[in-house]
Write a protein that holds these residues in place. Structure first.
Motif, PDB file in Angstrom:
ATOM      1  N   GLY A 148     -21.477   6.961  -0.058  1.00 32.52           N
ATOM      2  CA  GLY A 148     -20.401   5.982  -0.211  1.00 32.52           C
ATOM      3  C   GLY A 148     -19.878   5.919  -1.629  1.00 32.52           C
ATOM      4  O   GLY A 148     -18.663   5.871  -1.862  1.00 32.52           O
ATOM      5  N   ALA A 149     -20.769   5.928  -2.608  1.00 34.30           N
ATOM      6  CA  ALA A 149     -20.357   5.888  -4.017  1.00 34.30           C
ATOM      7  C   ALA A 149     -19.574   7.140  -4.388  1.00 34.30           C
ATOM      8  O   ALA A 149     -18.655   7.089  -5.212  1.00 34.30           O
ATOM      9  N   ALA A 150     -19.920   8.265  -3.765  1.00 35.98           N
ATOM     10  CA  ALA A 150     -19.248   9.536  -4.054  1.00 35.98           C
ATOM     11  C   ALA A 150     -17.879   9.640  -3.392  1.00 35.98           C
ATOM     12  O   ALA A 150     -17.157  10.611  -3.617  1.00 35.98           O
ATOM     13  N   GLY A 151     -17.529   8.662  -2.564  1.00 30.81           N
ATOM     14  CA  GLY A 151     -16.201   8.660  -1.971  1.00 30.81           C
ATOM     15  C   GLY A 151     -16.141   8.944  -0.480  1.00 30.81           C
ATOM     16  O   GLY A 151     -15.053   8.923   0.100  1.00 30.81           O
ATOM     17  N   LEU A 152     -17.274   9.211   0.152  1.00 34.04           N
ATOM     18  CA  LEU A 152     -17.252   9.413   1.600  1.00 34.04           C
ATOM     19  C   LEU A 152     -17.084   8.056   2.284  1.00 34.04           C
ATOM     20  O   LEU A 152     -17.732   7.082   1.886  1.00 34.04           O
ATOM     21  N   PRO A 153     -16.269   7.964   3.311  1.00 31.83           N
ATOM     22  CA  PRO A 153     -15.981   6.668   3.951  1.00 31.83           C
ATOM     23  C   PRO A 153     -17.089   6.204   4.900  1.00 31.83           C
ATOM     24  O   PRO A 153     -16.910   6.118   6.107  1.00 31.83           O
ATOM     25  N   VAL A 154     -18.251   5.891   4.342  1.00 38.06           N
ATOM     26  CA  VAL A 154     -19.411   5.539   5.160  1.00 38.06           C
ATOM     27  C   VAL A 154     -19.816   4.069   5.035  1.00 38.06           C
ATOM     28  O   VAL A 154     -20.721   3.621   5.737  1.00 38.06           O
ATOM     29  N   LEU A 155     -19.174   3.317   4.159  1.00 40.32           N
ATOM     30  CA  LEU A 155     -19.540   1.911   3.972  1.00 40.32           C
ATOM     31  C   LEU A 155     -18.732   1.037   4.938  1.00 40.32           C
ATOM     32  O   LEU A 155     -17.985   1.549   5.767  1.00 40.32           O
TER      33      LEU A 155
ATOM     34  N   ALA B 116     -28.006 -13.478  -4.082  1.00 42.13           N
ATOM     35  CA  ALA B 116     -28.283 -13.404  -5.523  1.00 42.13           C
ATOM     36  C   ALA B 116     -27.060 -12.882  -6.276  1.00 42.13           C
ATOM     37  O   ALA B 116     -26.709 -13.402  -7.334  1.00 42.13           O
ATOM     38  N   TRP B 117     -26.413 -11.872  -5.716  1.00 41.94           N
ATOM     39  CA  TRP B 117     -25.222 -11.311  -6.364  1.00 41.94           C
ATOM     40  C   TRP B 117     -24.091 -12.335  -6.395  1.00 41.94           C
ATOM     41  O   TRP B 117     -23.456 -12.537  -7.431  1.00 41.94           O
ATOM     42  N   VAL B 118     -23.849 -12.982  -5.247  1.00 46.28           N
ATOM     43  CA  VAL B 118     -22.789 -13.989  -5.184  1.00 46.28           C
ATOM     44  C   VAL B 118     -23.115 -15.143  -6.132  1.00 46.28           C
ATOM     45  O   VAL B 118     -22.261 -15.628  -6.869  1.00 46.28           O
TER      46      VAL B 118
ATOM     47  N   ALA C 238     -12.649 -17.015   6.418  1.00 44.72           N
ATOM     48  CA  ALA C 238     -11.852 -17.038   5.184  1.00 44.72           C
ATOM     49  C   ALA C 238     -12.649 -16.919   3.885  1.00 44.72           C
ATOM     50  O   ALA C 238     -12.299 -16.107   3.046  1.00 44.72           O
ATOM     51  N   PRO C 239     -13.720 -17.676   3.656  1.00 51.44           N
ATOM     52  CA  PRO C 239     -14.368 -17.542   2.349  1.00 51.44           C
ATOM     53  C   PRO C 239     -15.089 -16.212   2.163  1.00 51.44           C
ATOM     54  O   PRO C 239     -15.512 -15.886   1.075  1.00 51.44           O
ATOM     55  N   LEU C 240     -15.218 -15.431   3.232  1.00 54.92           N
ATOM     56  CA  LEU C 240     -15.966 -14.178   3.155  1.00 54.92           C
ATOM     57  C   LEU C 240     -15.098 -12.947   3.280  1.00 54.92           C
ATOM     58  O   LEU C 240     -15.619 -11.877   3.552  1.00 54.92           O
ATOM     59  N   ALA C 241     -13.824 -13.076   3.101  1.00 53.60           N
ATOM     60  CA  ALA C 241     -12.915 -11.971   3.364  1.00 53.60           C
ATOM     61  C   ALA C 241     -13.373 -10.657   2.738  1.00 53.60           C
ATOM     62  O   ALA C 241     -13.146  -9.594   3.289  1.00 53.60           O
ATOM     63  N   ALA C 242     -14.058 -10.704   1.607  1.00 50.74           N
ATOM     64  CA  ALA C 242     -14.499  -9.477   0.938  1.00 50.74           C
ATOM     65  C   ALA C 242     -15.796  -8.925   1.520  1.00 50.74           C
ATOM     66  O   ALA C 242     -16.174  -7.805   1.231  1.00 50.74           O
ATOM     67  N   VAL C 243     -16.496  -9.709   2.332  1.00 53.34           N
ATOM     68  CA  VAL C 243     -17.786  -9.284   2.880  1.00 53.34           C
ATOM     69  C   VAL C 243     -17.703  -9.326   4.404  1.00 53.34           C
ATOM     70  O   VAL C 243     -17.862 -10.380   5.006  1.00 53.34           O
ATOM     71  N   PRO C 244     -17.456  -8.186   5.046  1.00 54.89           N
ATOM     72  CA  PRO C 244     -17.330  -8.173   6.504  1.00 54.89           C
ATOM     73  C   PRO C 244     -18.689  -8.327   7.194  1.00 54.89           C
ATOM     74  O   PRO C 244     -19.729  -8.056   6.613  1.00 54.89           O
ATOM     75  N   ILE C 245     -18.638  -8.773   8.409  1.00 57.49           N
ATOM     76  CA  ILE C 245     -19.836  -8.878   9.242  1.00 57.49           C
ATOM     77  C   ILE C 245     -19.920  -7.580  10.042  1.00 57.49           C
ATOM     78  O   ILE C 245     -19.022  -7.275  10.827  1.00 57.49           O
TER      79      ILE C 245
ATOM     80  N   ALA D 100     -16.261   1.166  -6.770  1.00 57.74           N
ATOM     81  CA  ALA D 100     -15.824  -0.229  -6.822  1.00 57.74           C
ATOM     82  C   ALA D 100     -16.599  -1.103  -5.834  1.00 57.74           C
ATOM     83  O   ALA D 100     -16.803  -2.291  -6.090  1.00 57.74           O
ATOM     84  N   LYS D 101     -17.032  -0.517  -4.733  1.00 58.24           N
ATOM     85  CA  LYS D 101     -17.811  -1.276  -3.745  1.00 58.24           C
ATOM     86  C   LYS D 101     -19.122  -1.787  -4.336  1.00 58.24           C
ATOM     87  O   LYS D 101     -19.687  -2.758  -3.853  1.00 58.24           O
ATOM     88  N   PHE D 102     -19.613  -1.123  -5.380  1.00 55.66           N
ATOM     89  CA  PHE D 102     -20.898  -1.481  -5.976  1.00 55.66           C
ATOM     90  C   PHE D 102     -20.740  -2.513  -7.094  1.00 55.66           C
ATOM     91  O   PHE D 102     -21.712  -2.834  -7.777  1.00 55.66           O
ATOM     92  N   TRP D 103     -19.529  -3.014  -7.276  1.00 53.62           N
ATOM     93  CA  TRP D 103     -19.282  -4.097  -8.228  1.00 53.62           C
ATOM     94  C   TRP D 103     -18.572  -5.265  -7.558  1.00 53.62           C
ATOM     95  O   TRP D 103     -18.374  -6.292  -8.177  1.00 53.62           O
ATOM     96  N   GLY D 104     -18.177  -5.099  -6.306  1.00 52.74           N
ATOM     97  CA  GLY D 104     -17.441  -6.138  -5.597  1.00 52.74           C
ATOM     98  C   GLY D 104     -18.338  -7.245  -5.087  1.00 52.74           C
ATOM     99  O   GLY D 104     -19.555  -7.280  -5.334  1.00 52.74           O
TER     100      GLY D 104
END
Length: 179
Positions: free
Chosen positions: A66-73, A133-135, A29-36, A81-85
């Motif tokens: 990934g930043a360019a929109g290819l579904p690789v992340l 560090a980001w979190v 639950a506390p990691l819903a935004a960060v998958p394993i 948005a993935k680079f600010w989440g």
């Protein structure tokens, strides 16, 4: 011929990273935004197999895709948005982890299994440090540990052992990481 080999191995590393990003287990639950995922294993293997320069660059190119929109992340994610989440710190740490792991293997850390596992553990630790560090920057140190490191420790240890033993086996069979 050497350029073709470089292009093919870099493309293969990007493919491995994209594939490993799709393999995930639901996060608590506390990691819903960060998958394993298996991303950190692929990141450290990219460095260990290709060396610090090419491995680090392959990871950067994968992130650019990934930043360019290819579904690789993770989970087929993509976009800026993935680079600010919440998981952005891990993404920023990945090229450094690949380069560090590649440098250690290039310096001969594949010659023994404890060193090989140690090199992979250092790469995984760099990934976790970047994520924490980001979190922590967005909350506090306690939350950074609880959400950014602790849930990933067992997986990081397992991935370090698997990657280290695989690299040791390769080294025992003549493979040498480029310096």
């Amino acid at each position: 011929m050497r350029i073709l080999q470089w292009l093919l191995t870099t493309a293969a590393a990007i493919g491995l990273l994209a594939f490993a990003s799709r393999i995930q287990i639901p996060a608590p639950a506390p990691l819903a935004a960060v998958p394993i995922t298996l991303q950190t294993l692929a990141v450290t293997l990219a460095g260990a197999l290709l060396g610090w320069r090419q491995g680090g660059l392959a990871v950067v190119l994968w992130l650019v895709c990934g930043a360019a929109g290819l579904p690789v992340l993770a989970g087929g994610g993509a976009g800026l948005a993935k680079f600010w989440g919440e998981g952005a710190g891990y993404l920023y740490a990945f090229p450094f982890a690949a380069a560090a792991t590649g440098a250690l293997f290039g310096a001969g850390w594949g010659r023994s299994w404890p060193l090989a596992i140690g090199a992979m553990a250092i790469g995984n630790a760099l990934c976790l440090a970047g994520g924490a560090a980001w979190v922590g920057w967005h909350s506090n140190v306690a939350h950074a540990w609880a959400a950014g490191v602790q849930p990933f420790l067992i997986g990081a240890a397992v991935k370090s052992v698997v990657g280290g033993l695989a690299m040791r086996w390769l080294a025992a069979n003549g493979f040498r990481t480029p310096a």
